[in-house]
Design a protein around this motif. Structure first.
Motif, PDB file in Angstrom:
ATOM      1  N   MET A   1       0.852  -1.195   0.000  1.00 19.34           N
ATOM      2  CA  MET A   1       0.000   0.000   0.000  1.00 19.34           C
ATOM      3  C   MET A   1       0.889   1.247   0.000  1.00 19.34           C
ATOM      4  O   MET A   1       1.811   1.342   0.824  1.00 19.34           O
ATOM      5  N   PRO A   2       0.628   2.204  -0.905  1.00 19.70           N
ATOM      6  CA  PRO A   2       1.419   3.443  -0.938  1.00 19.70           C
ATOM      7  C   PRO A   2       1.330   4.178   0.409  1.00 19.70           C
ATOM      8  O   PRO A   2       0.326   4.085   1.119  1.00 19.70           O
ATOM      9  N   PHE A   3       2.405   4.906   0.703  1.00 22.14           N
ATOM     10  CA  PHE A   3       2.482   5.594   1.996  1.00 22.14           C
ATOM     11  C   PHE A   3       1.338   6.594   2.173  1.00 22.14           C
ATOM     12  O   PHE A   3       0.793   6.744   3.266  1.00 22.14           O
ATOM     13  N   LEU A   7      -1.247   6.769   5.265  1.00 16.03           N
ATOM     14  CA  LEU A   7      -1.445   7.983   6.051  1.00 16.03           C
ATOM     15  C   LEU A   7      -2.918   8.355   6.110  1.00 16.03           C
ATOM     16  O   LEU A   7      -3.431   8.770   7.163  1.00 16.03           O
ATOM     17  N   HIS A   8      -3.617   8.178   4.989  1.00 13.71           N
ATOM     18  CA  HIS A   8      -5.045   8.489   4.951  1.00 13.71           C
ATOM     19  C   HIS A   8      -5.836   7.568   5.878  1.00 13.71           C
ATOM     20  O   HIS A   8      -6.710   8.000   6.636  1.00 13.71           O
ATOM     21  N   ALA A   9      -5.496   6.272   5.837  1.00 12.83           N
ATOM     22  CA  ALA A   9      -6.169   5.305   6.713  1.00 12.83           C
ATOM     23  C   ALA A   9      -5.865   5.608   8.179  1.00 12.83           C
ATOM     24  O   ALA A   9      -6.740   5.509   9.052  1.00 12.83           O
ATOM     25  N   HIS A  10      -4.633   6.014   8.449  1.00 14.16           N
ATOM     26  CA  HIS A  10      -4.236   6.336   9.825  1.00 14.16           C
ATOM     27  C   HIS A  10      -4.985   7.570  10.334  1.00 14.16           C
ATOM     28  O   HIS A  10      -5.379   7.642  11.501  1.00 14.16           O
ATOM     29  N   GLY A  11      -5.207   8.537   9.424  1.00 10.29           N
ATOM     30  CA  GLY A  11      -5.977   9.714   9.798  1.00 10.29           C
ATOM     31  C   GLY A  11      -7.396   9.351  10.202  1.00 10.29           C
ATOM     32  O   GLY A  11      -7.940   9.890  11.187  1.00 10.29           O
ATOM     33  N   LEU A  69       5.945   3.163   8.396  1.00  8.94           N
ATOM     34  CA  LEU A  69       7.082   2.775   7.557  1.00  8.94           C
ATOM     35  C   LEU A  69       7.336   1.271   7.614  1.00  8.94           C
ATOM     36  O   LEU A  69       8.171   0.763   6.845  1.00  8.94           O
ATOM     37  N   LEU A  70       6.624   0.577   8.483  1.00  6.48           N
ATOM     38  CA  LEU A  70       6.845  -0.864   8.673  1.00  6.48           C
ATOM     39  C   LEU A  70       5.924  -1.685   7.783  1.00  6.48           C
ATOM     40  O   LEU A  70       4.930  -1.175   7.242  1.00  6.48           O
ATOM     41  N   ARG A  75       2.992  -3.035  11.384  1.00  7.60           N
ATOM     42  CA  ARG A  75       2.391  -1.696  11.424  1.00  7.60           C
ATOM     43  C   ARG A  75       1.044  -1.736  12.134  1.00  7.60           C
ATOM     44  O   ARG A  75       0.782  -0.942  13.051  1.00  7.60           O
ATOM     45  N   ASN A  76       0.196  -2.642  11.751  1.00 11.41           N
ATOM     46  CA  ASN A  76      -1.151  -2.695  12.310  1.00 11.41           C
ATOM     47  C   ASN A  76      -1.152  -3.086  13.785  1.00 11.41           C
ATOM     48  O   ASN A  76      -1.962  -2.590  14.569  1.00 11.41           O
TER      49      ASN A  76
END
Length: 610
Positions: A1-3, A7-11, A69-70, A75-76
């Motif tokens: 998945m692109p960074f 970032l969007h999912a994390h937001g 970045l992992l 990451r999850n």
């Protein structure tokens, strides 16, 4: 998945958790004495809750940001773990606040770990750990769903929610700047309901423009608890006259309610107490161990704790006992290092016994009794003794499994996570009363030993508690102690019998409101030969004197204090903000501040400071 997509999912992950936090935070305001009726107070609550919870969620989200970045699995897991810890901490904080009206912080963690607030049973820890694991799984599922192109990500809410949060934060801080400059307590008192909530102040800016209410600010500052400072204690060197020492015994029970000292619940202590004076309205100097024990030995309000521990200053009472070569038998179930009595009350006592063996409070209570009996048998009979026995079973609602008699029906164990305003008070109380009954059997062993040895007639015995223990008495979901200054948490038994105790002379004094502040000056003046004015080393009264009757009495917590009189409690927090409550801890509408009592209290808490 692109960074960028990560970032969007994390937001979105942060946004959803922010909303969850807002919902959880609404629990805090269920414990407002009354919900604000003015527009400013209402706006502050809603804007402050949204802004603060979103800010905390954002900070938590930033902590896990490097995990983007992992690889996906790592990451999850990290995202879910960090978010779970944050949400769990917030929810647990609401439970703590519901019962004690303070938030989890470094001081509270210290109190919890030392057992001053509550000793959590194993089942509570298991429940907490199980809930955190379930939350972790839920958070992991949420972030996985969001990263897998969840439909919600198509909604264009991120920027709008950000703008809304910014407006909420501006409103919150703007309102608080004005409220702080005018000592407007409907706002400034509400801020304590949210954790880690420190809205802005700008009093210097407001003062330059003539927008500061100087009188109100000065009044508030005058009422605050002084910070750590150098001491001027005692005010004058204490002078003594020769005395013939008598033995002194102080039996103290942790978390002991005044209404459980009677012929039914404590028959052995009650029988001994009938030979002396039973004080009927005795108020501890604090609603927790730290301030309660401090007041007993120093004869001072618990607000002095910080200054005395900073200076490692022992009380003149203990200094005088050592000067007269008393043998000190100090036996406590809980450790005397937490709170730091080894650096205050017993700072000059060598080879201090700091705790007792045992896995449970009742085991430690039995152990301290065994140890005291051994110590008493091996004492030098030519020297006087001072015994301090500090029992702990009622604090933990504990007693041996086979102990009889039990008060039934009772709960099988205490689970603080399940307590609420509708919990069965009788079953909870019966377990507590059984633990008190157990302590009574241990105190009997001690008092019987004195009697059998022939030393009872030459021993002044004081029996009391360090603070009381509330059982939701006022139906505001207070369970335990360290939560308020009502009598449910501050009124304790207080008994004196032995040489010098004149029952007939004390008939009037026992009906007045007395305080832990009164014990040290009573001992110093009547048993240890002090010639000084009591006010040179104490704020209390001589219980044997003619000036016992007082118009008000003071008690305190770690950072606040209360002034109790008639049906009224004036509560003042560390910053000097105050509220006027009735005896059931509900606001007294239209009641004006009794500034005479406040000024007298301020004199007490500053008399021994440089």
């Amino acid at each position: 998945m692109p960074f960028k997509q990560r970032l969007h999912a994390h937001g979105w992950f942060i946004l959803i958790n922010a909303l969850v936090a807002v919902v959880i935070a609404c629990r805090y305001f269920a414990f407002l004495p009354e919900f604000p009726s003015d527009a400013l107070g209402i706006t502050f609550i809603f804007a402050g809750t949204l802004g603060q919870m979103t800010l905390l969620a954002g900070i938590i989200g930033l902590v896990s940001l490097p995990a983007l970045l992992l690889p996906k699995a790592s990451r999850n897991i990290i995202q879910a773990l960090v978010a779970s810890i944050g949400i769990a901490a917030l929810f647990i904080d609401t439970i703590v606040y519901a019962q004690y009206r303070f938030h989890i912080n470094a001081v509270v963690l210290e109190l919890v770990m030392s057992g001053q607030v509550v000793s959590f049973p194993l089942v509570t820890w298991v429940t907490v750990i199980g809930s955190v694991i379930a939350l972790l799984v839920g958070q992991w599922c949420l972030i996985r769903w969001l990263e897998n192109d969840a439909p919600v990500r198509q909604w264009k809410l991120g920027r709008k929610f950000t703008y809304l949060t910014i407006v909420a934060l501006l409103l919150t801080n703007g309102i608080h700047i004005w409220a702080a400059a005018h000592a407007y307590q409907p706002v400034t008192m509400v801020k304590r309901y949210l954790p880690l909530f420190y809205p802005a102040t700008a009093n210097k800016f407001m003062e330059k423009r003539g927008w500061l209410d100087k009188e109100a600010i000065a009044q508030q500052k005058a009422m605050r608890v002084p910070p750590k400072s150098d001491l001027n204690y005692p005010l004058k060197p204490v002078e003594f006259e020769p005395v013939k020492p008598v033995n002194i015994m102080l039996i103290t029970v942790d978390s002991w309610r005044a209404d459980t000292f009677n012929a039914d619940n404590t028959p052995y202590m009650w029988e001994y107490a009938k030979n002396g004076a039973i004080f009927q309205d005795h108020i501890a100097t604090g609603n927790a161990t730290r301030t309660g024990i401090f007041g007993l030995f120093y004869g001072l309000p618990g607000t002095y704790w910080h200054g005395f521990i900073a200076n490692h200053q022992s009380p003149v009472l203990v200094d005088r006992l050592q000067e007269l070569d008393y043998q000190l038998g100090l036996f406590a179930a809980a450790r005397l290092t937490s709170p730091e009595f080894h650096q205050t009350v017993f700072a000059n006592v060598p080879n201090l016994r700091v705790g007792s063996k045992g896995l449970t409070p009742s085991q430690r209570d039995r152990h301290l009794t065994d140890d005291w009996i051994s110590w008493f048998d091996s004492r030098e009979t030519s020297k006087p003794t001072f015994s301090f026995l500090f029992y702990d079973a009622p604090h933990g609602y504990d007693f041996p499994k086979n102990f009889e008699p039990k008060y039934e029906p009772m709960i099988p164990r205490v689970d603080y996570l399940k307590l609420d305003n509708n919990s069965d008070q009788e079953k909870f109380f019966n377990r507590y009363k059984t633990s008190v009954r157990y302590v009574d059997t241990q105190a009997k062993r001690v008092l019987d030993k004195l009697k059998e040895s022939g030393e009872l007639e030459n021993t002044l015995v004081i029996i009391t508690g360090d603070h009381s223990q509330e059982m939701n008495d006022n139906k505001q979901n207070f369970w335990g102690h360290n939560g308020n200054f009502s009598r449910a948490q501050t009124q304790v038994p207080f008994v004196m019998f032995g040489p010098g105790v004149d029952k007939e002379k004390l008939n009037a004094a026992v009906t007045y409101t007395t305080s832990h502040e009164d014990l040290a000056p009573t001992l110093m003046k009547n048993y240890l030969g002090s010639k000084n004015d009591i006010q040179d080393y104490s704020t209390g009264e001589d219980l044997y004197g003619d000036n016992v009757k007082r118009d008000w009495v003071m008690t305190s917590s770690y950072s606040a204090y209360g002034i109790l009189y008639d049906d009224t409690i004036i509560e003042v927090n560390g910053a000097g903000q105050s509220q006027i409550l009735d005896s059931t801890y509900r606001p007294k509408k239209g009641e004006s501040m009794n500034y005479q009592y406040v000024q007298e209290a301020l004199e007490k808490i500053s008399r021994f400071r440089k």
